[in-house]
Design a protein around this motif. Structure first.
Motif, PDB file in Angstrom:
ATOM      1  N   MET A   1      19.721  36.668  91.403  1.00 22.10           N
ATOM      2  CA  MET A   1      18.934  37.674  90.743  1.00 22.10           C
ATOM      3  C   MET A   1      19.699  38.139  89.509  1.00 22.10           C
ATOM      4  O   MET A   1      20.892  38.387  89.581  1.00 22.10           O
ATOM      5  CB  MET A   1      18.712  38.823  91.728  1.00 22.10           C
ATOM      6  N   CYS A   2      18.999  38.254  88.395  1.00 22.69           N
ATOM      7  CA  CYS A   2      19.632  38.665  87.140  1.00 22.69           C
ATOM      8  C   CYS A   2      18.741  39.668  86.412  1.00 22.69           C
ATOM      9  O   CYS A   2      17.565  39.393  86.166  1.00 22.69           O
ATOM     10  CB  CYS A   2      19.886  37.441  86.261  1.00 22.69           C
ATOM     11  N   PHE A   3      19.312  40.816  86.085  1.00 18.44           N
ATOM     12  CA  PHE A   3      18.605  41.859  85.344  1.00 18.44           C
ATOM     13  C   PHE A   3      19.277  42.055  83.992  1.00 18.44           C
ATOM     14  O   PHE A   3      20.509  41.993  83.893  1.00 18.44           O
ATOM     15  CB  PHE A   3      18.687  43.206  86.061  1.00 18.44           C
ATOM     16  N   ALA A   4      18.473  42.325  82.970  1.00 21.42           N
ATOM     17  CA  ALA A   4      18.999  42.762  81.677  1.00 21.42           C
ATOM     18  C   ALA A   4      18.873  44.278  81.626  1.00 21.42           C
ATOM     19  O   ALA A   4      17.810  44.827  81.935  1.00 21.42           O
ATOM     20  CB  ALA A   4      18.224  42.124  80.528  1.00 21.42           C
ATOM     21  N   LEU A   5      19.967  44.953  81.282  1.00 22.86           N
ATOM     22  CA  LEU A   5      19.971  46.409  81.142  1.00 22.86           C
ATOM     23  C   LEU A   5      20.340  46.754  79.712  1.00 22.86           C
ATOM     24  O   LEU A   5      21.403  46.355  79.225  1.00 22.86           O
ATOM     25  CB  LEU A   5      20.973  47.046  82.104  1.00 22.86           C
ATOM     26  N   VAL A   6      19.458  47.499  79.052  1.00 17.20           N
ATOM     27  CA  VAL A   6      19.630  47.847  77.650  1.00 17.20           C
ATOM     28  C   VAL A   6      19.242  49.312  77.479  1.00 17.20           C
ATOM     29  O   VAL A   6      18.296  49.778  78.129  1.00 17.20           O
ATOM     30  CB  VAL A   6      18.728  46.973  76.744  1.00 17.20           C
ATOM     31  N   ASP A  28      24.392  43.111  94.296  1.00 15.35           N
ATOM     32  CA  ASP A  28      24.249  41.659  94.390  1.00 15.35           C
ATOM     33  C   ASP A  28      23.473  41.072  93.219  1.00 15.35           C
ATOM     34  O   ASP A  28      23.037  39.923  93.274  1.00 15.35           O
ATOM     35  CB  ASP A  28      23.546  41.275  95.702  1.00 15.35           C
ATOM     36  N   VAL A  29      23.296  41.859  92.171  1.00 17.66           N
ATOM     37  CA  VAL A  29      22.533  41.436  90.995  1.00 17.66           C
ATOM     38  C   VAL A  29      23.495  41.136  89.856  1.00 17.66           C
ATOM     39  O   VAL A  29      24.429  41.892  89.602  1.00 17.66           O
ATOM     40  CB  VAL A  29      21.544  42.553  90.569  1.00 17.66           C
ATOM     41  N   ARG A  30      23.267  40.009  89.176  1.00 15.60           N
ATOM     42  CA  ARG A  30      24.013  39.722  87.951  1.00 15.60           C
ATOM     43  C   ARG A  30      23.346  40.525  86.839  1.00 15.60           C
ATOM     44  O   ARG A  30      22.125  40.517  86.710  1.00 15.60           O
ATOM     45  CB  ARG A  30      23.980  38.234  87.646  1.00 15.60           C
ATOM     46  N   ILE A  68      15.023  35.644  78.219  1.00  9.84           N
ATOM     47  CA  ILE A  68      13.649  35.756  78.713  1.00  9.84           C
ATOM     48  C   ILE A  68      12.943  34.417  78.542  1.00  9.84           C
ATOM     49  O   ILE A  68      12.306  33.915  79.470  1.00  9.84           O
ATOM     50  CB  ILE A  68      12.883  36.883  77.978  1.00  9.84           C
ATOM     51  N   CYS A  69      13.062  33.820  77.351  1.00  8.35           N
ATOM     52  CA  CYS A  69      12.394  32.539  77.076  1.00  8.35           C
ATOM     53  C   CYS A  69      12.891  31.423  77.985  1.00  8.35           C
ATOM     54  O   CYS A  69      12.124  30.531  78.358  1.00  8.35           O
ATOM     55  CB  CYS A  69      12.598  32.133  75.619  1.00  8.35           C
ATOM     56  N   GLU A  70      14.151  31.455  78.323  1.00 11.29           N
ATOM     57  CA  GLU A  70      14.734  30.442  79.213  1.00 11.29           C
ATOM     58  C   GLU A  70      14.460  30.756  80.683  1.00 11.29           C
ATOM     59  O   GLU A  70      14.905  30.028  81.562  1.00 11.29           O
ATOM     60  CB  GLU A  70      16.247  30.343  78.974  1.00 11.29           C
ATOM     61  N   GLU A  71      13.756  31.854  80.915  1.00  4.73           N
ATOM     62  CA  GLU A  71      13.408  32.302  82.266  1.00  4.73           C
ATOM     63  C   GLU A  71      14.646  32.494  83.141  1.00  4.73           C
ATOM     64  O   GLU A  71      14.668  32.151  84.320  1.00  4.73           O
ATOM     65  CB  GLU A  71      12.368  31.374  82.893  1.00  4.73           C
ATOM     66  N   GLU A  72      15.671  33.086  82.532  1.00  5.44           N
ATOM     67  CA  GLU A  72      16.931  33.362  83.216  1.00  5.44           C
ATOM     68  C   GLU A  72      16.967  34.758  83.821  1.00  5.44           C
ATOM     69  O   GLU A  72      17.890  35.078  84.565  1.00  5.44           O
ATOM     70  CB  GLU A  72      18.104  33.219  82.232  1.00  5.44           C
ATOM     71  N   LEU A  73      15.997  35.609  83.476  1.00  6.73           N
ATOM     72  CA  LEU A  73      16.001  36.998  83.929  1.00  6.73           C
ATOM     73  C   LEU A  73      14.911  37.237  84.967  1.00  6.73           C
ATOM     74  O   LEU A  73      13.851  36.625  84.916  1.00  6.73           O
ATOM     75  CB  LEU A  73      15.769  37.951  82.751  1.00  6.73           C
ATOM     76  N   ASP A  74      15.196  38.162  85.868  1.00  3.34           N
ATOM     77  CA  ASP A  74      14.216  38.576  86.859  1.00  3.34           C
ATOM     78  C   ASP A  74      13.586  39.917  86.501  1.00  3.34           C
ATOM     79  O   ASP A  74      12.544  40.270  87.032  1.00  3.34           O
ATOM     80  CB  ASP A  74      14.867  38.662  88.245  1.00  3.34           C
ATOM     81  N   ALA A  75      14.232  40.670  85.600  1.00  5.60           N
ATOM     82  CA  ALA A  75      13.687  41.954  85.156  1.00  5.60           C
ATOM     83  C   ALA A  75      14.432  42.414  83.909  1.00  5.60           C
ATOM     84  O   ALA A  75      15.586  42.035  83.685  1.00  5.60           O
ATOM     85  CB  ALA A  75      13.811  43.010  86.241  1.00  5.60           C
ATOM     86  N   LEU A  76      13.744  43.224  83.122  1.00  3.66           N
ATOM     87  CA  LEU A  76      14.332  43.864  81.943  1.00  3.66           C
ATOM     88  C   LEU A  76      14.171  45.367  82.106  1.00  3.66           C
ATOM     89  O   LEU A  76      13.052  45.865  82.240  1.00  3.66           O
ATOM     90  CB  LEU A  76      13.633  43.390  80.667  1.00  3.66           C
ATOM     91  N   ARG A  97       7.051  41.956  73.672  1.00  4.43           N
ATOM     92  CA  ARG A  97       6.143  40.802  73.563  1.00  4.43           C
ATOM     93  C   ARG A  97       6.603  39.669  74.468  1.00  4.43           C
ATOM     94  O   ARG A  97       5.818  39.092  75.226  1.00  4.43           O
ATOM     95  CB  ARG A  97       6.046  40.327  72.114  1.00  4.43           C
ATOM     96  N   LEU A  98       7.892  39.332  74.426  1.00  4.74           N
ATOM     97  CA  LEU A  98       8.395  38.228  75.248  1.00  4.74           C
ATOM     98  C   LEU A  98       8.287  38.540  76.742  1.00  4.74           C
ATOM     99  O   LEU A  98       7.928  37.668  77.532  1.00  4.74           O
ATOM    100  CB  LEU A  98       9.838  37.902  74.874  1.00  4.74           C
ATOM    101  N   ALA A  99       8.600  39.775  77.126  1.00  2.00           N
ATOM    102  CA  ALA A  99       8.479  40.140  78.538  1.00  2.00           C
ATOM    103  C   ALA A  99       7.023  39.996  78.995  1.00  2.00           C
ATOM    104  O   ALA A  99       6.766  39.536  80.112  1.00  2.00           O
ATOM    105  CB  ALA A  99       8.973  41.573  78.766  1.00  2.00           C
ATOM    106  N   THR A 100       6.093  40.331  78.114  1.00  7.11           N
ATOM    107  CA  THR A 100       4.672  40.202  78.454  1.00  7.11           C
ATOM    108  C   THR A 100       4.259  38.736  78.532  1.00  7.11           C
ATOM    109  O   THR A 100       3.611  38.305  79.491  1.00  7.11           O
ATOM    110  CB  THR A 100       3.807  40.951  77.424  1.00  7.11           C
ATOM    111  N   VAL A 101       4.653  37.947  77.543  1.00  8.07           N
ATOM    112  CA  VAL A 101       4.300  36.521  77.514  1.00  8.07           C
ATOM    113  C   VAL A 101       4.836  35.789  78.743  1.00  8.07           C
ATOM    114  O   VAL A 101       4.138  34.975  79.345  1.00  8.07           O
ATOM    115  CB  VAL A 101       4.834  35.858  76.215  1.00  8.07           C
ATOM    116  N   TYR A 102       6.066  36.105  79.128  1.00  4.89           N
ATOM    117  CA  TYR A 102       6.697  35.415  80.259  1.00  4.89           C
ATOM    118  C   TYR A 102       6.510  36.151  81.587  1.00  4.89           C
ATOM    119  O   TYR A 102       7.114  35.776  82.590  1.00  4.89           O
ATOM    120  CB  TYR A 102       8.186  35.178  79.965  1.00  4.89           C
ATOM    121  N   ASP A 103       5.648  37.176  81.588  1.00  7.79           N
ATOM    122  CA  ASP A 103       5.318  37.925  82.789  1.00  7.79           C
ATOM    123  C   ASP A 103       6.573  38.428  83.506  1.00  7.79           C
ATOM    124  O   ASP A 103       6.722  38.312  84.725  1.00  7.79           O
ATOM    125  CB  ASP A 103       4.462  37.074  83.743  1.00  7.79           C
ATOM    126  N   LEU A 104       7.497  38.974  82.715  1.00  9.62           N
ATOM    127  CA  LEU A 104       8.752  39.504  83.242  1.00  9.62           C
ATOM    128  C   LEU A 104       8.586  40.996  83.518  1.00  9.62           C
ATOM    129  O   LEU A 104       8.169  41.736  82.624  1.00  9.62           O
ATOM    130  CB  LEU A 104       9.877  39.295  82.221  1.00  9.62           C
TER     131      LEU A 104
END
Length: 126
Positions: A1-6, A28-30, A68-76, A97-104
């Protein structure tokens, strides 16, 4: 599991406090994070696995977008400051836009971030 935190400058403290409140879920999250935000999280929670990217305006937002484009994230989780002028408004729009396009799953507030982390991570670890 991988989350981006910004987080934008005015919301960095709020994001650090959110991590404190949810650290049992995040153990347990990257985590990938833009420069200063990642530094603040790493300092406060040295046991969490945090990868720091470049500062947001210096390319970190684009690095998150690429993940996001590489589908490496599970959430932003992106705590945006809606009451300040945004010189990097285009970066925020691009990530949205990318989160919406990739349904993240994407959260811009504590409430939605809580829903995402509890939904994706299940029961918190001790």
């Amino acid at each position: 599991m991988c989350f981006a935190l910004v987080a934008h400058d005015a919301r960095k403290d709020e994001l650090v406090e959110w991590v404190r409140h949810n650290k049992s879920y995040l153990s347990d999250v990257r985590i990938v994070s833009t420069g200063t935000t990642g530094g603040r999280i790493s300092e406060s929670f040295p046991k969490l696995a945090v990868t720091r990217l470049k500062s947001g305006p210096l390319g970190g937002d684009q690095q998150i977008g690429a993940l996001i484009c590489e589908e490496e994230l599970d959430a932003l989780i992106f705590f945006v400051d809606p009451l300040s002028p945004m010189p990097h408004d285009v970066d925020v729009k691009a990530l949205t836009r990318l989160a919406t396009v990739y349904d993240l799953p994407m959260a811009c507030s504590q409430s939605t971030a809580d829903l995402i982390v509890s939904g994706l991570c299940g029961q918190p670890t001790a």
